[in-house]
Scaffold this active site. Structure first.
Site, PDB file in Angstrom:
ATOM      1  N   THR A   4       0.845  -1.208   0.000  1.00 58.50           N
ATOM      2  CA  THR A   4       0.000   0.000   0.000  1.00 58.50           C
ATOM      3  C   THR A   4       0.873   1.248   0.000  1.00 58.50           C
ATOM      4  OG1 THR A   4      -1.655  -1.228   1.225  1.00 58.50           O
ATOM      5  CG2 THR A   4      -1.898   1.155   1.209  1.00 58.50           C
ATOM      6  N   ALA A   5       2.003   1.208   0.734  1.00 58.49           N
ATOM      7  CA  ALA A   5       2.858   2.397   0.804  1.00 58.49           C
ATOM      8  C   ALA A   5       3.494   2.692  -0.552  1.00 58.49           C
ATOM      9  CB  ALA A   5       3.932   2.208   1.876  1.00 58.49           C
TER      10      ALA A   5
ATOM     11  N   ILE B  39       8.605 -11.993  -2.414  1.00 58.47           N
ATOM     12  CA  ILE B  39       8.560 -11.572  -1.002  1.00 58.47           C
ATOM     13  C   ILE B  39       7.115 -11.267  -0.598  1.00 58.47           C
ATOM     14  CG2 ILE B  39       9.266  -9.758   0.615  1.00 58.47           C
ATOM     15  CD1 ILE B  39      11.916  -9.588  -0.868  1.00 58.47           C
TER      16      ILE B  39
ATOM     17  N   VAL C  79       2.497  -7.289   3.209  1.00 59.75           N
ATOM     18  CA  VAL C  79       2.030  -7.673   4.540  1.00 59.75           C
ATOM     19  C   VAL C  79       0.583  -8.214   4.458  1.00 59.75           C
ATOM     20  CG1 VAL C  79       1.226  -5.376   5.236  1.00 59.75           C
ATOM     21  CG2 VAL C  79       2.078  -6.934   6.962  1.00 59.75           C
TER      22      VAL C  79
ATOM     23  N   VAL D 288      -2.388  -7.064   5.085  1.00 64.68           N
ATOM     24  CA  VAL D 288      -3.475  -6.603   5.950  1.00 64.68           C
ATOM     25  C   VAL D 288      -3.553  -5.074   5.793  1.00 64.68           C
ATOM     26  CG1 VAL D 288      -3.629  -8.398   7.717  1.00 64.68           C
ATOM     27  CG2 VAL D 288      -1.801  -6.708   7.840  1.00 64.68           C
TER      28      VAL D 288
ATOM     29  N   ALA E 103      -8.849  -1.080   7.032  1.00 61.39           N
ATOM     30  CA  ALA E 103      -9.751  -0.053   7.564  1.00 61.39           C
ATOM     31  C   ALA E 103      -9.011   1.278   7.517  1.00 61.39           C
ATOM     32  CB  ALA E 103     -10.128  -0.387   8.995  1.00 61.39           C
TER      33      ALA E 103
ATOM     34  N   LYS F  81     -17.244   3.602   5.905  1.00 59.79           N
ATOM     35  CA  LYS F  81     -16.939   3.500   7.338  1.00 59.79           C
ATOM     36  C   LYS F  81     -17.233   4.838   8.013  1.00 59.79           C
ATOM     37  CE  LYS F  81     -13.048   2.900  10.460  1.00 59.79           C
ATOM     38  NZ  LYS F  81     -11.607   2.666  10.609  1.00 59.79           N
TER      39      LYS F  81
ATOM     40  N   GLU G 171      -6.814   2.276  15.652  1.00 55.63           N
ATOM     41  CA  GLU G 171      -7.545   3.435  15.119  1.00 55.63           C
ATOM     42  C   GLU G 171      -7.282   3.592  13.624  1.00 55.63           C
ATOM     43  OE1 GLU G 171      -9.761   5.625  16.211  1.00 55.63           O
ATOM     44  OE2 GLU G 171      -9.835   5.311  18.376  1.00 55.63           O
TER      45      GLU G 171
ATOM     46  N   ILE H 284      -2.371   3.659   7.239  1.00 52.37           N
ATOM     47  CA  ILE H 284      -2.473   4.163   5.855  1.00 52.37           C
ATOM     48  C   ILE H 284      -2.563   5.694   5.893  1.00 52.37           C
ATOM     49  CG2 ILE H 284      -3.750   4.069   3.683  1.00 52.37           C
ATOM     50  CD1 ILE H 284      -4.547   1.188   4.421  1.00 52.37           C
TER      51      ILE H 284
HETATM   52  C1  LIG Z   1      -1.937  -6.815  11.901  1.00 55.49           C
HETATM   53  C2  LIG Z   1      -1.981  -5.547  11.114  1.00 55.49           C
HETATM   54  C3  LIG Z   1      -3.199  -4.947  10.820  1.00 55.49           C
HETATM   55  C4  LIG Z   1      -3.241  -3.739  10.105  1.00 55.49           C
HETATM   56  N1  LIG Z   1      -4.436  -3.117   9.880  1.00 55.49           N
HETATM   57  C5  LIG Z   1      -4.453  -1.869   9.346  1.00 55.49           C
HETATM   58  C6  LIG Z   1      -5.662  -1.152   9.157  1.00 55.49           C
HETATM   59  O1  LIG Z   1      -6.756  -1.643   9.429  1.00 55.49           O
HETATM   60  N2  LIG Z   1      -5.588   0.093   8.631  1.00 55.49           N
HETATM   61  C7  LIG Z   1      -4.399   0.660   8.284  1.00 55.49           C
HETATM   62  O2  LIG Z   1      -4.393   1.825   7.860  1.00 55.49           O
HETATM   63  N3  LIG Z   1      -3.262  -0.024   8.390  1.00 55.49           N
HETATM   64  C8  LIG Z   1      -3.252  -1.255   8.911  1.00 55.49           C
HETATM   65  N4  LIG Z   1      -2.076  -1.939   9.027  1.00 55.49           N
HETATM   66  C9  LIG Z   1      -0.862  -1.372   8.448  1.00 55.49           C
HETATM   67  C10 LIG Z   1      -0.887  -1.626   6.944  1.00 55.49           C
HETATM   68  O3  LIG Z   1      -1.018  -3.001   6.681  1.00 55.49           O
HETATM   69  C11 LIG Z   1       0.367  -1.093   6.305  1.00 55.49           C
HETATM   70  O4  LIG Z   1       0.591   0.212   6.730  1.00 55.49           O
HETATM   71  C12 LIG Z   1       0.221  -1.086   4.806  1.00 55.49           C
HETATM   72  O5  LIG Z   1      -0.152  -2.335   4.331  1.00 55.49           O
HETATM   73  C13 LIG Z   1       1.514  -0.665   4.147  1.00 55.49           C
HETATM   74  O6  LIG Z   1       2.492  -1.649   4.193  1.00 55.49           O
HETATM   75  P1  LIG Z   1       3.830  -1.375   3.402  1.00 55.49           P
HETATM   76  O7  LIG Z   1       3.498  -1.069   2.007  1.00 55.49           O
HETATM   77  O8  LIG Z   1       4.633  -0.413   4.185  1.00 55.49           O
HETATM   78  O9  LIG Z   1       4.574  -2.790   3.520  1.00 55.49           O
HETATM   79  P2  LIG Z   1       4.301  -4.189   2.772  1.00 55.49           P
HETATM   80  O10 LIG Z   1       2.881  -4.402   2.455  1.00 55.49           O
HETATM   81  O11 LIG Z   1       4.972  -5.212   3.634  1.00 55.49           O
HETATM   82  O12 LIG Z   1       5.086  -4.057   1.405  1.00 55.49           O
HETATM   83  C14 LIG Z   1       6.488  -4.205   1.352  1.00 55.49           C
HETATM   84  C15 LIG Z   1       6.895  -4.277  -0.098  1.00 55.49           C
HETATM   85  O13 LIG Z   1       8.305  -4.284  -0.156  1.00 55.49           O
HETATM   86  C16 LIG Z   1       8.718  -5.292  -1.038  1.00 55.49           C
HETATM   87  N5  LIG Z   1      10.071  -5.702  -0.663  1.00 55.49           N
HETATM   88  C17 LIG Z   1      10.552  -6.025   0.550  1.00 55.49           C
HETATM   89  N6  LIG Z   1      11.849  -6.364   0.469  1.00 55.49           N
HETATM   90  C18 LIG Z   1      12.185  -6.241  -0.827  1.00 55.49           C
HETATM   91  C19 LIG Z   1      13.378  -6.454  -1.561  1.00 55.49           C
HETATM   92  N7  LIG Z   1      14.481  -6.897  -0.971  1.00 55.49           N
HETATM   93  N8  LIG Z   1      13.383  -6.229  -2.887  1.00 55.49           N
HETATM   94  C20 LIG Z   1      12.258  -5.812  -3.518  1.00 55.49           C
HETATM   95  N9  LIG Z   1      11.099  -5.587  -2.886  1.00 55.49           N
HETATM   96  C21 LIG Z   1      11.061  -5.815  -1.559  1.00 55.49           C
HETATM   97  C22 LIG Z   1       7.677  -6.378  -0.859  1.00 55.49           C
HETATM   98  O14 LIG Z   1       7.681  -7.262  -1.953  1.00 55.49           O
HETATM   99  C23 LIG Z   1       6.426  -5.530  -0.819  1.00 55.49           C
HETATM  100  O15 LIG Z   1       6.018  -5.197  -2.116  1.00 55.49           O
HETATM  101  C24 LIG Z   1      -2.036  -3.156   9.687  1.00 55.49           C
HETATM  102  C25 LIG Z   1      -0.810  -3.800   9.930  1.00 55.49           C
HETATM  103  C26 LIG Z   1      -0.771  -4.971  10.638  1.00 55.49           C
HETATM  104  C27 LIG Z   1       0.551  -5.627  10.909  1.00 55.49           C
END
Ligand SMILES: Cc1cc2nc3c(=O)[nH]c(=O)nc-3n(C[C@H](O)[C@H](O)[C@H](O)COP(=O)(O)OP(=O)(O)OC[C@H]3O[C@@H](n4cnc5c(N)ncnc54)[C@H](O)[C@@H]3O)c2cc1C
Length: 511
Positions: free
Chosen positions: A14-15, A42, A45, A47, A50, A78, A343, A347
């Site tokens: 999502t980020a 890889i 995450v 999840v 909301a 929501k 809360e 995101i």
């Molecule tokens: C239990 C739980 C519940 C959550 N519920 C909510 C919620 O209800 N509402 C909310 O706003 N947020 C929630 N979050 C937080 C939310 O899931 C994250 O903020 C959001 O998904 C963003 O994740 P991200 O993109 O930072 O990381 P990730 O989704 O982990 O993405 C990481 C990316 O990096 C890539 N990557 C990693 N290493 C490498 C590498 N070496 N080379 C190339 N690519 C790589 C992966 O392939 C992936 O594409 C929750 C988190 C958890 C743990």
């Protein structure tokens, strides 16, 4: 004119895709180009379903069409979050995305409400909130644009499928010129002189350079953590939950609820997020207080419908980087910090970091002043959310489980103690300019968790008590009457943004 800033994002959760979509959607390619590298092997995450109302602003800003996004991401509306069993077992309150009542007799509404309670009236604060009453009735409509109407006193957010939302943003970003590379980053090289990231190397041997790297590698924090060694401030003494187990389940026919539910459990809390075709569930828990097996057992025994697949386990540590912009690398998303999803703030923090970065978009030679101000603002965002989350744990009167006893007696940050004391003794809610959560949110959680003020604003007494009670009863009746005329959330969603994912039988059951 400067040549375009070359931006490389590592990570496609999502980020990563929110950052790519925003840069491609808002910034001219003469100013910045964007390439995103992600590894399907890889994965993400998976999840994060909301959200908070700011997401609508973010989507509108970058040009996302709401109904289209909702349809493709299996989304629902929501209006707030219901907290069950938090202050004490058997309690329930909703933190709504809106205000309670309207100012009355020269004072904020809640002062009149406190006055009414002190005079013996028993109505709950929630009776004066339009979004709470709509939530309880499973209704939804867009807020009125007429600020004189009580139906204008709220905003809304979404529940959606995180994977579908990221896929939607990917299409959106790619159509606007963002480049995607499938590949795993295996090495990061630093410039010997400046300490900047000079290049990253992919598994296939390709070397990639950039002016600005955005680290969206999730909990791995490959660039900001591993390569640049940025410290992580650990907040687990205040937010002891460090694990989650998650599983979706079938959606049961019946009312489609327009709110997230967070039910307190012995060692943490359980979320329930209603999407159009399924329900997202998870138990966020403190591993010092419960085993993995027990947590999974608790979750699986309290689902609304049949589990879809096996439960997934996640580990985390509450806290944040000490400055998420270091050198020529900005960490966004889980790589920059994590505060549990009580809360739905993650995101929001992602999108807030992106819009702040866009407004401080550097030139090729990065001005350190931009970095300093970015870090100040983003640190503040994290700190505000931290205090708000701690409040939910700290202000409890539960004596039935060790976690809750621990939280009640833990030492909390002074910044929170001061706010609590101010509210308890005066009825006033501290206001601030930067950072998440308005006084209306703090008020909902204070009162919901059982923190009742001893006093109220003296200006409230100008209005004679009987007259004030008559006025607030009228307000309550007006809200109930307006909510009664709203469409049900299920019908609204089915008309506005029916998901392609909804099985027919369920669609029919959405009244
Ligand atoms: C239990 C739980 C519940 C959550 N519920 C909510 C919620 O209800 N509402 C909310 O706003 N947020 C929630 N979050 C937080 C939310 O899931 C994250 O903020 C959001 O998904 C963003 O994740 P991200 O993109 O930072 O990381 P990730 O989704 O982990 O993405 C990481 C990316 O990096 C890539 N990557 C990693 N290493 C490498 C590498 N070496 N080379 C190339 N690519 C790589 C992966 O392939 C992936 O594409 C929750 C988190 C958890 C743990």
């Amino acid at each position: 004119m400067d040549t375009p800033l070359n931006i490389v994002i590592v990570g496609g959760g999502t980020a990563g895709w929110s950052a790519a979509a925003a840069i491609a959607g808002v910034v001219s390619q003469n100013v910045a180009t964007v390439r995103l590298i992600e590894s399907e092997e890889i994965g993400t995450v998976g999840v994060g379903e909301a959200t908070l109302p700011h997401m609508k602003e973010f989507n509108d800003h970058i040009g996302v069409i709401e109904a289209d996004m909702m349809q493709q991401a299996n989304a629902t509306f929501k209006l707030g979050i219901e907290f069950v069993d938090w202050g004490y077992k058997g309690s329930s309150y909703i933190h709504p995305f809106g205000v309670h009542g309207q100012p009355l007799g020269g004072a904020m509404f809640h002062h009149q409400w406190v006055r009414s309670r002190l005079s013996g009236d028993e109505s709950s604060l929630g009776d004066y909130s339009y979004p709470i009453m709509a939530s309880r009735a499973a209704k939804f409509d867009f807020p009125s644009r007429d600020k004189n109407q009580v139906s204008s006193t709220y905003s809304y957010a979404y529940h959606f499928d995180a994977a579908l939302y990221a896929r939607y943003l990917r299409r959106f970003a790619e159509r606007r010129g963002a480049m995607r590379t499938e590949g795993k980053v295996t090495d990061v090289s630093l410039d010997g002189e400046s300490g900047d990231i000079a290049s990253i190397t992919l598994e296939n041997g390709e070397t990639v350079t950039a002016d600005l790297f955005i680290d969206c590698t999730g909990f791995r924090a490959l660039l900001i953590g591993d390569a640049l060694g940025t410290d992580y401030q650990d907040w687990s003494k205040w937010l002891p939950c460090d694990r989650a187990v998650a599983v979706p389940c079938e959606r049961q026919p019946g009312k489609l609820l327009p709110y997230t539910r967070a039910t307190a459990r012995d060692a943490g809390w359980q979320w329930r997020i209603p999407l159009q075709s399924r329900t997202g569930n998870g138990y966020v828990y403190a591993s010092d207080f419960i085993s993995e097996d027990e947590a999974a057992g608790t979750l699986l025994s309290s689902l609304d419908g049949e589990a879809q697949g096996d439960p997934r386990f996640l580990k985390f540590q509450a806290g944040r980087r000490v400055g998420s912009w270091q050198k020529n690398c900005v960490a966004i998303g889980l790589s920059s910090g994590f505060l549990e999803p009580l809360e739905s703030t993650s995101i929001y923090l992602i999108q807030q970091a992106i819009t702040t970065l866009l407004s401080f978009l550097p030139r090729k030679k990065i001005d350190p002043a931009l970095r300093t101000e970015f870090n100040r603002l983003i640190d503040l965002e994290y700190d505000r959310v931290r205090d708000f989350l701690i409040l939910h744990y700290y202000a409890n009167t539960r004596d039935d489980a060790d976690l809750w006893r621990y939280c009640r007696s833990m030492e909390v940050p002074d910044s929170l103690l001061e706010k609590l004391e101010f509210f308890r003794t005066s009825g006033h809610v501290e206001t601030y300019r930067n950072g998440l959560f308005t006084p209306a949110s703090w008020l909902a959680v204070y009162i919901g968790q059982g923190v009742m003020p001893e006093r109220y604003d003296r200006q409230a007494d100008k209005l004679p008590l009987d007259e004030m009670l008559g006025e607030i009863r009228k307000m309550k009746a007006q809200i109930a009457e307006r909510v009664d005329r709203m469409p049900s959330h299920g019908v609204f969603v089915e008309d506005y943004c029916p998901s392609n994912d909804v099985p027919e039988a369920i669609a029919e059951a959405v009244e």
